[in-house]
Design a protein around this motif. Structure first.
Motif, PDB file in Angstrom:
ATOM      1  N   UNK A 132       0.836  -1.206   0.000  1.00  0.00           N
ATOM      2  CA  UNK A 132       0.000   0.000   0.000  1.00  0.00           C
ATOM      3  C   UNK A 132       0.866   1.250   0.000  1.00  0.00           C
ATOM      4  N   UNK A 133       0.578   2.145  -0.920  1.00  0.00           N
ATOM      5  CA  UNK A 133       1.289   3.425  -0.971  1.00  0.00           C
ATOM      6  C   UNK A 133       0.803   4.340   0.151  1.00  0.00           C
ATOM      7  N   UNK A 134       1.737   5.045   0.754  1.00  0.00           N
ATOM      8  CA  UNK A 134       1.373   5.957   1.842  1.00  0.00           C
ATOM      9  C   UNK A 134       0.446   7.052   1.337  1.00  0.00           C
ATOM     10  N   UNK A 135       0.801   7.661   0.208  1.00  0.00           N
ATOM     11  CA  UNK A 135       0.034   8.797  -0.295  1.00  0.00           C
ATOM     12  C   UNK A 135      -1.220   8.370  -1.065  1.00  0.00           C
ATOM     13  N   UNK A 136      -1.138   7.288  -1.801  1.00  0.00           N
ATOM     14  CA  UNK A 136      -2.268   6.890  -2.650  1.00  0.00           C
ATOM     15  C   UNK A 136      -3.285   6.025  -1.915  1.00  0.00           C
ATOM     16  N   UNK A 137      -2.851   5.258  -0.912  1.00  0.00           N
ATOM     17  CA  UNK A 137      -3.748   4.329  -0.231  1.00  0.00           C
ATOM     18  C   UNK A 137      -4.000   4.681   1.227  1.00  0.00           C
ATOM     19  N   UNK A 138      -2.933   4.712   2.007  1.00  0.00           N
ATOM     20  CA  UNK A 138      -3.089   4.818   3.458  1.00  0.00           C
ATOM     21  C   UNK A 138      -3.711   6.145   3.898  1.00  0.00           C
ATOM     22  N   UNK A 139      -3.138   7.231   3.482  1.00  0.00           N
ATOM     23  CA  UNK A 139      -3.605   8.545   3.946  1.00  0.00           C
ATOM     24  C   UNK A 139      -5.053   8.817   3.525  1.00  0.00           C
ATOM     25  N   UNK A 140      -5.474   8.558   2.263  1.00  0.00           N
ATOM     26  CA  UNK A 140      -6.890   8.793   1.913  1.00  0.00           C
ATOM     27  C   UNK A 140      -7.857   7.968   2.744  1.00  0.00           C
ATOM     28  N   UNK A 141      -7.526   6.703   3.006  1.00  0.00           N
ATOM     29  CA  UNK A 141      -8.418   5.846   3.791  1.00  0.00           C
ATOM     30  C   UNK A 141      -8.517   6.340   5.229  1.00  0.00           C
ATOM     31  N   UNK A 142      -7.388   6.645   5.829  1.00  0.00           N
ATOM     32  CA  UNK A 142      -7.385   7.098   7.225  1.00  0.00           C
ATOM     33  C   UNK A 142      -8.068   8.456   7.367  1.00  0.00           C
ATOM     34  N   UNK A 143      -7.878   9.324   6.403  1.00  0.00           N
ATOM     35  CA  UNK A 143      -8.566  10.622   6.435  1.00  0.00           C
ATOM     36  C   UNK A 143     -10.080  10.427   6.383  1.00  0.00           C
ATOM     37  N   UNK A 144     -10.536   9.520   5.547  1.00  0.00           N
ATOM     38  CA  UNK A 144     -11.972   9.271   5.429  1.00  0.00           C
ATOM     39  C   UNK A 144     -12.539   8.718   6.739  1.00  0.00           C
ATOM     40  N   UNK A 145     -11.839   7.769   7.337  1.00  0.00           N
ATOM     41  CA  UNK A 145     -12.298   7.217   8.609  1.00  0.00           C
ATOM     42  C   UNK A 145     -12.348   8.294   9.684  1.00  0.00           C
ATOM     43  N   UNK A 146     -11.336   9.168   9.687  1.00  0.00           N
ATOM     44  CA  UNK A 146     -11.325  10.253  10.661  1.00  0.00           C
ATOM     45  C   UNK A 146     -12.480  11.211  10.470  1.00  0.00           C
ATOM     46  N   UNK A 147     -12.834  11.504   9.218  1.00  0.00           N
ATOM     47  CA  UNK A 147     -13.963  12.395   8.955  1.00  0.00           C
ATOM     48  C   UNK A 147     -15.286  11.766   9.382  1.00  0.00           C
ATOM     49  N   UNK A 148     -15.374  10.439   9.300  1.00  0.00           N
ATOM     50  CA  UNK A 148     -16.594   9.770   9.761  1.00  0.00           C
ATOM     51  C   UNK A 148     -16.758   9.865  11.276  1.00  0.00           C
ATOM     52  N   UNK A 149     -15.634   9.985  11.979  1.00  0.00           N
ATOM     53  CA  UNK A 149     -15.693  10.043  13.437  1.00  0.00           C
ATOM     54  C   UNK A 149     -14.964   8.914  14.128  1.00  0.00           C
ATOM     55  N   UNK A 150     -14.326   8.045  13.355  1.00  0.00           N
ATOM     56  CA  UNK A 150     -13.527   6.980  13.974  1.00  0.00           C
ATOM     57  C   UNK A 150     -12.359   7.631  14.704  1.00  0.00           C
ATOM     58  N   UNK A 151     -12.213   7.314  15.961  1.00  0.00           N
ATOM     59  CA  UNK A 151     -11.198   7.961  16.783  1.00  0.00           C
ATOM     60  C   UNK A 151      -9.788   7.480  16.423  1.00  0.00           C
ATOM     61  N   UNK A 152      -8.847   8.425  16.389  1.00  0.00           N
ATOM     62  CA  UNK A 152      -7.476   8.072  16.044  1.00  0.00           C
ATOM     63  C   UNK A 152      -6.892   7.096  17.044  1.00  0.00           C
ATOM     64  N   UNK A 153      -7.370   7.183  18.281  1.00  0.00           N
ATOM     65  CA  UNK A 153      -6.865   6.272  19.312  1.00  0.00           C
ATOM     66  C   UNK A 153      -7.209   4.822  19.005  1.00  0.00           C
ATOM     67  N   UNK A 154      -8.192   4.606  18.138  1.00  0.00           N
ATOM     68  CA  UNK A 154      -8.611   3.231  17.808  1.00  0.00           C
ATOM     69  C   UNK A 154      -7.999   2.741  16.500  1.00  0.00           C
ATOM     70  N   UNK A 155      -7.231   3.595  15.807  1.00  0.00           N
ATOM     71  CA  UNK A 155      -6.683   3.206  14.505  1.00  0.00           C
ATOM     72  C   UNK A 155      -5.821   1.951  14.603  1.00  0.00           C
ATOM     73  N   UNK A 156      -5.017   1.851  15.655  1.00  0.00           N
ATOM     74  CA  UNK A 156      -4.125   0.702  15.777  1.00  0.00           C
ATOM     75  C   UNK A 156      -4.924  -0.593  15.848  1.00  0.00           C
ATOM     76  N   UNK A 157      -5.889  -0.638  16.754  1.00  0.00           N
ATOM     77  CA  UNK A 157      -6.718  -1.838  16.872  1.00  0.00           C
ATOM     78  C   UNK A 157      -7.504  -2.083  15.584  1.00  0.00           C
ATOM     79  N   UNK A 158      -7.983  -0.994  14.976  1.00  0.00           N
ATOM     80  CA  UNK A 158      -8.744  -1.079  13.728  1.00  0.00           C
ATOM     81  C   UNK A 158      -7.917  -1.788  12.660  1.00  0.00           C
ATOM     82  N   UNK A 159      -6.673  -1.346  12.475  1.00  0.00           N
ATOM     83  CA  UNK A 159      -5.825  -1.900  11.420  1.00  0.00           C
ATOM     84  C   UNK A 159      -5.303  -3.289  11.776  1.00  0.00           C
TER      85      UNK A 159
END
Length: 521
Positions: free
Chosen positions: A158-185
């Motif tokens: 997965x590319x950092x700029x093309x894959x990871x950052x867009x997906x994580x930004x979208x989850x953050x905008x939905x309201x998924x807490x950054x503190x849960x990203x580790x468990x999420x992934x």
């Protein structure tokens, strides 16, 4: 003649083929040294040079052939000159060898940091170690360890700029807490391969269409991130349709999925339907099963073969009767999902050693209050000590607990106040409490005191069961009696399965009514 000669060859000189020259030129055996006039030099330089070359040579048929063969030889060596050009490209073999060499360097880097790249063959990876190091560092910042990466090494594709950052930004905008990203992934690293528009947004819209509130969507994703990988027309839609089909209220679906979104990943034929049918086989009506799912949707997560069925067998082993299993499960659905056998054994041993409860009595006790299997020993011992302090004998105490196991779980302070009122205001005898130990389960201020005052004012004498074990409306009817009906005196409270199947307030109108309202609009 010179003019005619120039006029005859100026225009077609470059367009004549080899055969045409052979046919026209054989008669020219004498040197032809006449130069082409200056007006021809105004044309293309290459044409001018060729014209001068033709004009300055002595031609014969053999000379023409020789000249053309030399021209062909000159053209045939041109590709060799191009190969040494500044604009030349490496061959496919050179490019392949370069890719292999770069990939070997990337693999060597991954091994040096503890990543096993065996599963990465065939996956498109960065061509340089620097880019791969950037990906690994970014994953570390998200909280993923080398163990996590080795569990799912494809994440390195997965590319950092093309894959990871867009997906994580979208989850953050939905309201998924950054503190849960580790468990999420850690649970669902495949999300980093997803397209926000094609894969993620349709699932979020589907969840909202199931009456899951927008504010609850991020909590659903945090609890069950795997839902982002399901197809809308597959498991998700069929599981919801089946639940509605067995009687789960449509208006409750959103709440059910919010509390237990794992339902969306359960196959109807393999998980949900066999579970429902097994509960029906115990004697629980299908509509009652639907109500249990509405209230406690997580029971669908109890493994039928490895947990539910063994727990039912354990209940039978510890004295519960087969005809009472439906009541036991309906009262306390969690009981079929516990590590039950050890709990039953521990509680049976406690009651046997403290108040001499035998195995058969223990079975009756579990039937009346299955929650007893989850009671801690310390509170139970405190309640037993309190009742002993009230003056009850061991035999009386055993009878009371078997008849009303709730005595081991009630608020101890409230029990003390009720007992004091019973002795001082009601002037009751301990045998009355032995006959109706459920006295302690009624509210002192809301039920016991008001009813006792009415009965005392009317000068009636009645048992505690006749006084308390009825609704307020039924009690008012009893106060109109000229005498006390003996049949109503000693009725014990019990669990009524019909309470689960009664229509609710939001079910008093049918779906047809909704459709007719829409038609009117």
């Amino acid at each position: 003649m010179k003019v005619l000669c120039h006029t005859g060859i100026r225009r077609p000189c470059l367009m004549l083929s080899h055969t045409e020259l052979s046919a026209c030129v054989p008669q020219l055996n004498t040197p032809w040294t006449t130069r082409i006039p200056y007006f021809c030099e105004k044309r293309n330089d290459s044409i001018t040079r060729i014209q001068y070359s033709i004009a300055e040579r002595t031609y014969s048929s053999n000379a023409v052939d020789s000249s053309l063969s030399k021209l062909g030889a000159t053209q045939s060596v041109r590709p060799e000159r191009r190969s040494s050009s500044l604009y030349s490209r490496p061959s496919l073999l050179d490019m392949k060898n370069e890719r292999i060499a770069n990939r070997a360097k990337v693999y060597e880097f991954l091994r040096s940091i503890g990543v096993i790249p065996d599963e990465l063959d065939g996956l498109e990876l960065p061509v340089t170690v620097e880019v791969m190091r950037e990906r690994v560092d970014f994953l570390h910042k998200l909280g993923l360890t080398l163990t996590d990466i080795n569990n799912y090494p494809l994440v390195l594709g997965c590319s950092v700029k093309k894959n990871m950052i867009p997906v994580l930004d979208y989850l953050g905008k939905l309201g998924v807490r950054k503190a849960t990203f580790t468990d999420f992934l850690q649970r669902y690293p495949q999300v980093l391969h997803s397209s926000v528009v094609v894969d993620l947004e349709p699932v979020v819209k589907y969840l909202q269409g199931m009456d899951i509130k927008p504010n609850d969507v991020p909590r659903v994703l945090e609890r069950y991130p795997e839902v982002l990988g399901f197809k809308l027309e597959g498991t998700m839609s069929t599981s919801v349709a089946y639940l509605v089909g067995i009687g789960v209220t449509r208006r409750e679906i959103g709440g059910v999925l919010t509390r237990f979104p794992e339902i969306l990943g359960m196959r109807v034929g393999r998980v949900i339907k066999p579970f429902v049918e097994f509960l029906e086989s115990l004697g629980i009506p299908r509509l009652a099963v639907a109500r249990l799912i509405e209230e406690r949707p997580y029971i669908l997560g109890f493994g039928l073969e490895d947990r539910v069925k063994p727990n039912v067998e354990a209940l039978l082993e510890f004295g519960a009767r087969k005809e009472s299993l439906a009541s036991v499960v309906a009262q306390y659905p969690e009981i079929i999902g516990l590590e039950l056998k050890d709990k039953l054994l521990a509680q049976q041993k406690l009651l046997q050693t403290t108040i001499d409860v035998n195995p058969e009595d223990f079975g009756r006790l579990v039937e009346k209050m299955p929650q007893i299997v989850s009671l801690s020993h310390s509170p139970s011992l405190k309640h037993i000590d309190f009742l002993k302090g009230c003056g009850f004998s061991l035999q009386q105490l055993k009878k009371m607990v078997v008849a009303c196991p709730q005595l081991l779980a009630l608020n101890l302070d409230i029990m003390k106040h009720s007992f004091d009122y019973f002795q001082t205001e009601m002037s009751g005898d301990l045998t009355d409490l032995v006959s109706f130990p459920a006295f302690f389960t009624y509210g002192l201020e809301s039920t016991i005191k008001p009813r006792h005052r009415i009965v005392a004012k009317k000068g009636l004498e009645c048992s505690l069961g006749w006084l308390l074990n009825c609704s307020d409306e039924k009690f008012r009817q009893r106060m109109t009696y000229d005498s006390i009906d003996i049949e109503e005196m000693e009725v014990e409270p019990y669990f009524d399965m019909n309470t689960l199947t009664k229509p609710r307030g939001n079910e008093l109108y049918s779906e047809d009514d909704e459709d007719s309202d829409e038609d009117c609009v």
